[in-house]
Structure formats: structure tokens, C-alpha cells
Write an enzyme that holds these catalytic residues in place. Structure first.
Site, PDB file in Angstrom:
ATOM      1  CG  ASP A 147      -0.233  -0.007   2.527  1.00  0.00           C
ATOM      2  OD1 ASP A 147       1.007   0.142   2.536  1.00  0.00           O
ATOM      3  OD2 ASP A 147      -0.900  -0.135   3.564  1.00  0.00           O
TER       4      ASP A 147
ATOM      5  CG  ASP B  88      -6.195  -5.267   1.973  1.00  0.00           C
ATOM      6  OD1 ASP B  88      -6.781  -4.505   1.187  1.00  0.00           O
ATOM      7  OD2 ASP B  88      -5.853  -4.922   3.122  1.00  0.00           O
TER       8      ASP B  88
ATOM      9  CB  CYS C  75     -12.007 -26.746   8.633  1.00  0.00           C
ATOM     10  SG  CYS C  75     -10.473 -25.963   8.118  1.00  0.00           S
TER      11      CYS C  75
HETATM   12 ZN    ZN Z   1      -9.346 -25.506  10.097  1.00  0.00          ZN
END
Ligand code: ZN
Length: 451
Positions: A91, A343, A381
Site C-alpha cells: 500500500d 485484503d 474444515c
Molecule cells: Zn481448520
């Protein structure tokens, strides 16, 4: 800068593409983890590679103050310095200066500010911001802009938007000259005084010795990662930025800038100002375009509406970057409105505060109810934290103040964000993004509400 749009969703403005940088190809839409001081807090670079990160953001303000852009340049540039052979975006530093209340002051020439580290005085102009970023050697660099908070008066917004436009032109002029092009804009003395001073830098300072950086390689699963050659500006490079009164063609080398410059559209939530700003920034012309000045306190619906409104004003064939946004749900919504790059500190900062993103929503792992919970952070996950560790163990690490707590939480949260982007890209490629969006809106695929 080559940007190939590979697929467009027929029912929304979502698109999937390939952004070709000097340090590899980035699949878009992409989320950039924030590596404030040349490190994503808690993550070694090999962990980021394992997560599939191929573009990260580093903060110019922080690196300028410590260790300094000169130090990083003398160590061969930021890629070599931090052992990251993939793409980096920096940036301009302006947002941090304005965020440090009372430490910064804006004038026509640039930002005057005091270091939050030691109170020392500094000045960042549009030219200086480009110069610092070129020394860092990022693949994508940003023009200096003035981002104002929400709410702001129309007059404040208008002044900041106009100033951002004038600064963008000065930044482009400077960037062109650094790359051996004549700007064609005409160069004002006031705009160039500080970088002319920088030309007085002795060439000896640009040298690099083995002892400064040494040889190092990183081993990952037995294979050595080849780091890029250090980026040491040659004396010729410096010479080429001397003002040249006669139009001339760039050398072949100068036609391929190592750091591509993106412009930033401002204007807050005022559509007329957004339109004016987009027209001005597009008229100057950049390799990519950022939508700045959002996620600064405005209602979420306004963030989405203005992101989409501004994206529609930008060239279809150039990458669009929405700065500082946001939650997983924000990413899905703004991809649907034509944004390619994001971002945000949220996945990393929240992780350090024991707040996890999961497919079931927000999980505050410090809660006593997880003390004896043998389940992973997120049952669906597939990250290596969830495959190995229990909620009970990670809660214990946080309660005991162990550094591993933040490391594991950060890894999982970044995996959640990057996996969300992966699913988005797959859905766009399969022509199935609208269904993905509906599912996210129903809460099935989104992360947590903004905290
Ligand atoms: Zn995870």
C-alpha cells in the site's frame, strides 16, 4: 500487466481471471493476507505457501519506519529480504498515517507525520510513496490517496477526492519517469523536488555485498525453494529518471516495469464524487484500479452498493481491488459486484483475539463451553489444525497465553478465507456462482457477521 479474464458469471458481475505478476500468476478473485511488517503475524512463509497464498500485502508505512526501505533495498528487495518468491502488493502508507490519530497532517504536497515508534518527523508525498515502494520492489504498488472516514461532510469528501486525483497524476508521472518513459503530463517543480534530491544518492549506497544478506535457501519437504535474484537498482536505472525535456521512446528493458502502479478511486458514499474520481483516475490510466474509502464505518449495504457502482465505472479488462474489505460474506457479495482482489486484517487479527471463522459461524474459542470439547474448530474444515487439534486444546493454549494459540488460530482462519476464495473461483468457472451466492446469503457458506 497481463490480466486474463477466464470466466464470467452469466447472472452476476463476478469474473475469474489470471493476474500475471513478475513473481507468478495470481488466480482471481483473490484474498491477500496482510503482512504488515514483512510478516503475516504468526505465519512462517512456508505456512503461507502451504495455504496456497501467492499474493500478500505489506504495509509501506511500517516498513519505511522499520527497518526502512533503504535497508530492504540494500538487502535485495522485499521478496529476498523476507524469503518470499511470490507476488507482493504494497500500500502507499497513507491509510496508516491517517489512521494514527493526531500523528498526521495532510497538505497539497503530501502527508507530514510523526512516527508512532519514536515521534520523529517524516514527509510522504505522492512521489516519495512511489519511490519507497519501488525500493521495496513489490509487484503491485499503490498511489498515495487521502481516505476520509464515515461520516464526512460533502466538502471534506470532495476536497479529499480531488486531492487524491491530483496526487494520482503526480504518482503516475513519477512512476513513468522511473521506468524510463516521458510522462506526457508535464512535471511541476513542486511535485518533483523531493525525488530530485533522491538522485543525489551516491551509487555506492545501491551496492550489495554477500555479507549483507548471505546465501540462504528455504527447505520445504526436502525441496529447495529458489528465491529471486536480489533487486538491486543499477546506476543506469537511477540515471533514467532524470528529467528529459525531449520526448523519447523507452528502452526495451524500460517497457517491463517490475512494479506495476494501481490507482485508487475515492469519493466515499457519494455517487457523483465516485463517478468524477473514477473518470479522473481512469483518464490518467493505471495497470489496475482500487476502490478505496470503504469499510470505514458506513452501513454494510452502502459498502456493497458503492463497491459495485464504482466497479462498473472501471475498465472491464483491468483488475479491481477493494481495499480493506472484509468478512467472508463481504468477499462473496463484492465478487458478485465485479471485484477481483481483497485484503483485510480480519482473519489474522481476529485469530489472535481467539475469534475463529467456521462454516457454522463465529466461534470464540476462549468460551468455557469449549474446555472439554474434543471436536475440531470447524468439523468440515480440512486444514491441518482442524485435522489434528481439538477445541479444548486450542482453548487451553489461549487461556494459558501460549504463542501456539495465535499460530494455530491464524492458520485456520487464513485457510477459511483462502478456501472461500477457492470455492468462489470454482463456482464462477462452473457457471454456478449465483447458487453459491444464494447459499452464502442464507448463511450456509458465509463466515461471521462483522465484529
Ligand atoms: Zn481448520
Amino acid at each position: 500487466m497481463r490480466f486474463d479474464i477466464e470466466a464470467r458469471d452469466p447472472n452476476t458481475r463476478a469474473r475469474a481471471g489470471l493476474l500475471h505478476t513478475a513473481h507468478g500468476i495470481v488466480e482471481t478473485p483473490a484474498f491477500m493476507p496482510v503482512g504488515t511488517a514483512g510478516t503475516v503475524k504468526g505465519m512462517a512463509q512456508e505456512h503461507l505457501e502451504e495455504l496456497g497464498v501467492n499474493l500478500l500485502l505489506a504495509n509501506t508505512y511500517h516498513l519505511y519506519l522499520r527497518p526502512s526501505h533503504e535497508t530492504i533495498r540494500d538487502c535485495g528487495g522485499l521478496h529476498h529480504f523476507m524469503g518470499w518468491p511470490h507476488a507482493i502488493l504494497t500500500d502507499s502508507g497513507g491509510f496508516q498515517i491517517m489512521s494514527l490519530k493526531g500523528l498526521g497532517q495532510v497538505t497539497e504536497d503530501g502527508f507530514h507525520f510523526r512516527s508512532h515508534l519514536d515521534g520523529s518527523s517524516h514527509f510522504l508525498s505522492p512521489e516519495r510513496a512511489v519511490e519507497v515502494q519501488l525500493a521495496l520492489g513489490a509487484d503491485i504498488i499503490m498511489t498515495l490517496d487521502e481516505c476520509v472516514g464515515f461520516p464526512s461532510s460533502h466538502e471534506t469528501l470532495r476536497r479529499a477526492t480531488k486531492l487524491t486525483g491530483r496526487w494520482a497524476r503526480r504518482a503516475k508521472e513519477f512512476w513513468l519517469r522511473q521506468n524510463g518513459w516521458d510522462s506526457g503530463f508535464g512535471v511541476r517543480d513542486s511535485a518533483t523536488s523531493d525525488w530530485r534530491d533522491s538522485l543525489k544518492t551516491p551509487n555506492s549506497r545501491l551496492g550489495i555485498s554477500d555479507s549483507q544478506c548471505g546465501e540462504f535457501g528455504i527447505r520445504d519437504s526436502g525441496s529447495e525453494i529458489i528465491l529471486p535474484e536480489p533487486r538491486v537498482p543499477s546506476p543506469g536505472t537511477r540515471q533514467s529518471c532524470l528529467p528529459n525535456p525531449e520526448p523519447r521512446s523507452p528502452t526495451p528493458e524500460a517497457r517491463t516495469p517490475k512494479s506495476e502502479l494501481f490507482g485508487i478511486v475515492q469519493g466515499g458514499t457519494d455517487r457523483d464524487l465516485r463517478r468524477e474520481s473514477a473518470e479522473e483516475i481512469c483518464d490518467i490510466g493505471f495497470e489496475g484500479y482500487a476502490v478505496g474509502g470503504l469499510s470505514v464505518g458506513e452501513p454494510k449495504s452502502e459498502t456493497y452498493d458503492i463497491a459495485g457502482f464504482t466497479a462498473d465505472l472501471l475498465p472491464a479488462g483491468r483488475p479491481r481491488y477493494l481495499m480493506g474489505v472484509g468478512t467472508p460474506a463481504d468477499l462473496v457479495e463484492c465478487v458478485a459486484r465485479g471485484i477481483d482482489l481483497f485484503d483485510c486484517v480480519m482473519p489474522t487479527r481476529n485469530a489472535r483475539n481467539a475469534c475463529l471463522f467456521t462454516s457454522e459461524g463465529k466461534l470464540v474459542i476462549k468460551n468455557a463451553r469449549y474446555a472439554r470439547d474434543p471436536a475440531p474448530l470447524d468439523p468440515v474444515c480440512r486444514c491441518r489444525v482442524c485435522r489434528r487439534y481439538s477445541r479444548g486444546y486450542i482453548r487451553h493454549l489461549f487461556v494459558a497465553g501460549e504463542m501456539l494459540a495465535a499460530i494455530l488460530a491464524t492458520y485456520h482462519n487464513l485457510h477459511f478465507y483462502l478456501d472461500t476464495m477457492r470455492q468462489i473461483r470454482q463456482a464462477i468457472g462452473a457457471g454456478d456462482f449465483e447458487r453459491f451466492l444464494s447459499k452464502a446469503r442464507a448463511g450456509a457458506s458465509s463466515g461471521t457477521p462483522r465484529t
